[in-house]
Design a protein around this motif. Structure first.
Motif, PDB file in Angstrom:
ATOM      1  N   LEU B 156     -21.273  26.934  -0.598  1.00 46.24           N
ATOM      2  CA  LEU B 156     -22.238  25.833  -0.577  1.00 46.24           C
ATOM      3  C   LEU B 156     -23.397  26.198   0.335  1.00 46.24           C
ATOM      4  N   GLY B 168     -26.170  20.332  -4.804  1.00 44.53           N
ATOM      5  CA  GLY B 168     -25.184  20.023  -3.774  1.00 44.53           C
ATOM      6  C   GLY B 168     -23.970  19.324  -4.337  1.00 44.53           C
ATOM      7  N   PRO B 169     -23.186  18.715  -3.454  1.00 45.74           N
ATOM      8  CA  PRO B 169     -21.948  18.065  -3.870  1.00 45.74           C
ATOM      9  C   PRO B 169     -22.190  16.863  -4.787  1.00 45.74           C
ATOM     10  N   ILE B 285     -14.591  18.654  -0.147  1.00 42.06           N
ATOM     11  CA  ILE B 285     -15.814  19.366   0.216  1.00 42.06           C
ATOM     12  C   ILE B 285     -16.941  19.066  -0.760  1.00 42.06           C
ATOM     13  N   SER B 287     -17.285  16.410  -2.664  1.00 41.64           N
ATOM     14  CA  SER B 287     -17.424  14.986  -2.974  1.00 41.64           C
ATOM     15  C   SER B 287     -17.091  14.718  -4.432  1.00 41.64           C
TER      16      SER B 287
END
Lengths: 551, 340
Positions: B156, B168-169, B285, B287
């Motif tokens: 990430l 991102g998440p 991690i 989400s």
């Protein structure tokens, strides 16, 4: 031939890598013509590189523990943040002064001389999200529903005897006995005023058997029936809550058009998201991550929680012979290096909790607590009959306390501090569930534990900790009639000055008894993007989105 | 015995098997010396007998333990998994929301496991002790030994935070409206809705968590494929095939690999169950609102019905996958007879 195969396989792998990197989007593969061309502008809007969060949309990331958004049922840590945005209460606190209650949906109120009857005069022409006008019957409905749902927060209504509608804008609440904390309790989002018609239309009821017959919660989880500045547009469990501006809000519409609260568990992930511009607020960064964010020019909002971490020691000789002696408990209190905990373990992200009532409330004094004095501790140990110290077991929950302090780290620090005066700690970590069960049953000699506020009045701490049989007091068999009496009396009178004096005296008695030792009151450090203005921390509802704007 | 008879028999056996799983889960959950009410109710509420009583009745905790279990099984046989005390809604609704997210992630991780793991293994075997072997050995060692949370954060940090190659998440970009839920797998739903923008976003969001989740099984699969292919390549019939003058390519793909894949199929099958039940850290991690996080939530609330629900789903997955693996054996290797 072998060379040949190697070549083929290499090509195969290379092809595969190509497919993957295409998925990864290093170079956006020629996008197939979209089926719905209206939606798709010519440029690829989902392309990475600093996605802008829209002009007046606020995106917040937080580890959420919401079980429901029904104001009559919610009692988790993060749900008040949402409920406060969509609903309002009769009274509230102004800013960060938690010692004085100010008008909100009630314009003013009167308290009868015997302290039993509260008459609230409601603000006229306040509209619910449904368009209905808020009246006294909505107040009665909401509070009675809170009681009769018999859910987690129903105990807040225990003090109330009856609620009467005097006229459309006047409501009279009679208490069972005088309670100085009642106004502070009314600030709690559980006392939100709901649109009784809308809630009834979706299966809600305030009848005696509401715990079995009320079916409005499912609707209230996705919609709001309040008067607040934001309207709940939906909640996807584990994903996000979406709020939209209420254009008809009585104080004028909010500056933000939309608030999205995302459920992001991992602090390191939150840190990357805020640095990348995907979110505007990261609420769970630990001290290290906050420092890194600050160094990059980020905005950090600081606030004092009303959470606390304290140490409890039994007073029961059957559980621990040494600790049942007051001098031995005092010796423990003198042996702890409080500043070391705050400065070394928490790097300043906490304040000293002097007793069992958090600083900032009525009748607290930051300088009340024990100093770190190992010599005095040894002296007291000798007086207690243990000149060479003693051994005791400390069971602690295997978790992280508010402020990011791991219980394990704190336990090890206390173990080292106590070793210096000759007290040997045997540490035993346990799953929080198992720890709490034994602690509640009064089986633990010594432990460290957190406490979160129910409402912001010292009464909320005095009763459970000081009164014999109180929910915390009984765990260590704490029994001091003088403390009991003071805590009960201070909750009944209405004069704030006199109450403050009584709470101070109560804390001095309890400190001398040393069954509970205050350790820390964590600070909250919130990472906020520099273009977000007006972010203020609140210990009950975390933040008031109404006050926030974006540049 | 015919294949369909065998399958039928296995399916019938599933019922008592799964019920005994619920019994085990029920007993183990009750070994925790704590009252589930204490996990949901506050101190204050616990001191109010009326609230406690209402809660016990609402969640069926007022009955003796054996009755609680019998009621649970009775409801289960009628397709009712009970209500979750943590989310306050039926377990089936919870599973319907969280399971597809995990399934999507797991299937994507399987893609990496199979389409990277097997080619890596083949390469390593063919070029034993040469650079492709060393390279894939390093990769699979990394996959197997590096903790998922660390690998996840590292990737990430590199691909999202610094290089900004990947989003991102989460499962979708915040500004994309999710497609209407049909399967609960956003990639599939967006395709069904013909929403390419959502599909693209969902696929990009899926890539990294799937790679991280699949890294462990990718490592094992590539090592197993390597060693079993090496075994097979030493067999007489391979020498015969080569002696016939068949192209090396044909020998490997048609004669060697097919036989070498039998142990691999077992590992791949079992790894599906491992991936399903092991997605907790990856989901945290990234989400990812999946079953792993739901299970953690359930455990922290001592939410028995939810714990049982998750246990059942995972047990069911293992049982079904095992059956599929056995059927696949028969297809890959005609010498293997099912049911004998």
């Amino acid at each position: 031939m072998r060379k040949h195969t190697l070549f083929r396989l290499t090509v195969l792998i290379a092809l595969f890598a190509l497919v993957i990197s295409a998925c990864a989007g290093a170079t956006p593969a020629p996008t197939p013509k979209p089926a719905a061309p209206t939606k798709e502008p010519t440029t690829e809007p989902t392309e990475a590189k600093a996605p802008e969060t829209g002009g007046d949309v606020l995106i917040v990331a937080r580890s959420l523990d919401i079980r429901t958004l029904d104001p009559g049922r919610q009692y988790e840590i993060t749900s008040p943040m949402i409920v406060h945005a969509a609903y309002e209460t009769l009274v509230t606190f102004a800013g960060t002064d938690y010692t004085k209650v100010v008008p909100n949906l009630a314009e003013r109120w009167e308290i009868s001389d015997d302290g039993l009857t509260y008459t609230f005069y409601l603000r006229p022409n306040v509209k619910f999200h449904t368009g209905n006008t808020m009246t006294a019957k909505d107040v009665k409905f909401s509070f009675e529903r809170l009681r009769n749902l018999k859910d987690n927060p129903a105990w807040l209504m225990d003090v109330v005897d009856k609620i009467e509608v005097v006229d459309d804008l006047t409501v009279k609440i009679t208490l069972k006995e005088p309670n100085a904390a009642f106004l502070a309790m009314l600030v709690s989002p559980n006392f939100s005023v709901l649109d009784s018609e809308a809630v009834k239309a979706h299966g809600g009821t305030s009848a005696e058997d509401a715990d079995k017959t009320d079916t409005a919660t499912e609707w209230l989880d996705q919609n709001s029936a309040g008067t607040g500045p934001f309207i709940l547009k939906g909640w996807t469990r584990g994903v996000e809550v979406v709020l939209e501006r209420n254009p008809d809000y009585w104080r004028g519409p909010a500056k933000l058009s939309k608030v999205i609260v995302k459920d992001v568990r991992d602090p390191a992930t939150q840190r990357m998201m805020i640095a990348g511009g995907d979110i505007d607020v990261a609420m769970n960064l630990d001290v290290d991550l906050i420092q890194a964010y600050k160094q990059e020019g980020g905005q950090v909002v600081e606030g004092n929680t009303m959470d606390m971490v304290y140490m409890a020691m039994t007073t029961n000789p059957e559980i621990s012979e040494p600790l049942s002696k007051k001098e031995a408990r005092q010796a423990v209190a003198y042996a702890i290096d409080y500043d070391g905990i705050i400065n070394d373990l928490m790097r300043g992200a906490a304040i000293r909790l002097p007793s069992i009532i958090p600083v900032g409330l009525l009748g607290t004094d930051p300088n009340l607590g024990y100093p770190h004095d190992p010599a005095k501790a040894k002296e007291l140990l000798a007086k207690a009959g243990y000149p060479d110290g003693f051994t005791v077991k400390m069971v602690y929950p295997n978790r992280t306390f508010a402020g990011g302090l791991a219980a394990e780290t704190l336990a090890a620090k206390i173990q080292a501090d106590l070793a210096e005066v000759g007290i040997k700690l045997d540490l035993e970590p346990r799953e929080p569930v198992a720890h709490l069960a034994d602690y509640r049953a009064g089986k633990l000699a010594m432990t460290i534990s957190p406490w979160t506020p129910d409402f912001l009045d010292p009464h909320g701490w005095a009763i459970p900790f000081a009164v014999k049989g109180g929910s915390a007091a009984k765990r260590v068999y704490y029994d001091n009639p003088k403390a009991s009496e003071l805590a009960i009396q201070a909750g009944k009178i209405t004069d704030p000055e006199k109450r403050a004096q009584m709470y101070l005296e109560l804390q001095k008695i309890m400190l001398d008894d040393a069954a509970f030792i205050g350790l820390i009151q964590p600070k909250v450090l919130i990472a906020v993007r520099p273009n977000v203005k007006g972010y203020v921390f609140n210990p009950v509802w975390w933040v008031d989105f109404y006050e926030i704007s974006k540049e | 015995m015919r294949l369909w008879q065998y399958i039928l028999r296995r399916i019938v056996f599933m019922v008592p098997l799964l019920i005994s799983v619920t019994l085990m889960a029920f007993i183990v959950s009750h070994l925790v010396p704590a009252d589930p009410l204490g996990m949901v109710l506050s101190e204050r509420a616990m001191n109010n007998p009326e609230i406690v009583q209402a809660y016990r009745e609402r969640w069926g905790l007022d009955k003796p333990l054996h009755m609680q279990y019998l009621i649970y099984v009775w409801n289960l046989l009628h397709g009712d998994f009970g209500d979750s005390i943590a989310t306050q809604r039926p377990i089936l609704r919870d599973l319907a929301q969280f399971l597809p997210a995990t399934l999507e992630l797991t299937l994507a991780a399987m893609v990496f496991t199979i389409f990277l793991g097997i080619p890596f293994g083949v390469l390593a075997a063919l070029y034993r002790d040469r650079w492709p072997d060393h390279l894939t050995r390093v990769l699979s060692t990394i996959g197997v030994s590096v903790p998922v949370f660390w690998l996840g954060l590292l990737l990430l940090n590199a691909l999202y935070f610094h290089l900004r190659l990947l989003p991102g998440p989460g499962r979708l970009d915040p500004y994309i409206t999710p497609p209407p839920t049909r399967t609960g797998m956003i990639t599939v739903d967006s395709l069904l809705a013909g929403d390419w923008r959502a599909f693209w976003s969902a696929l990009r969001h899926l890539f990294l968590p799937a790679l991280v989740l699949g890294s462990y099984t990718m490592g094992t699969v590539s090592r197993i494929t390597r060693s079993s292919l090496l075994d097979v390549l030493a067999q007489d019939y391979i020498r015969t095939a080569r002696a016939k003058g068949l192209a090396e390519w044909t020998v490997i793909l048609r004669h060697a690999l097919r036989n070498a894949l039998i142990p691999t199929v077992t590992v791949v099958g079992l790894s599906f169950g491992d991936l399903m039940s092991g997605a907790v850290l990856t989901e945290t991690i990234f989400s990812w609102p999946g079953m792993g996080r739901y299970a953690v939530l359930a455990a922290s609330y001592l939410d028995l019905q939810a714990i049982m629900g998750v246990t059942l789903v995972i047990a069911f997955t293992y049982v079904v996958v095992n059956l599929l693996v056995d059927i696949l054996y028969a297809i890959i290797d005609p010498r293997i007879q099912v049911g004998t």
